[in-house]
Design a protein around this motif. Sequence first.
Motif: not given
Length: 145
Positions: A14-31
């Motif tokens: 959860d904390s790692l994913r939160a680091r990726l949040l940004n207003e410019r981001a429209g998508g997220y992918a993880s493995f």
Amino acid sequence: MTRFRLADAPFEIDSLRARLLNERAGGYASFEGWVRDHNDGRKVGGLRYEVYVALAESEGERILSQAMERFDIVEACCVHRIGDLAIGDLAVWVGVSAGHRGAAFDACRFIIDEVKGRVPIWKHEHYRDGDAGWLHPQSNALQDG
């Protein structure tokens, strides 16, 4: 900011994913890579990841920097476990945010493939028959997970 790190204990996503949040981001992918109970037809009981820490950290950072330059992404990070892991444990996590899903998926795949192929982390599998065997980064890149 450090984008790649090694972890000698379980970590929260959860904390790692939160680091990726940004207003410019429209998508997220993880493995997520987990320790499985088999490899090459052999039953695995667990494993240990050994690492050359300084080189692994610098090469991991280099890979994440390359992903940032090569793909149209907003942010990326990766954490790889070291030490003893049991079946089902989370071994590696990669997350990428981007303006669009294609870049996020492509960068995520690039990162995990490069980490598996280039970062000096060696897998010492312990088999249920009592035997054990080493797998090196070059052979890991040819396998899923």
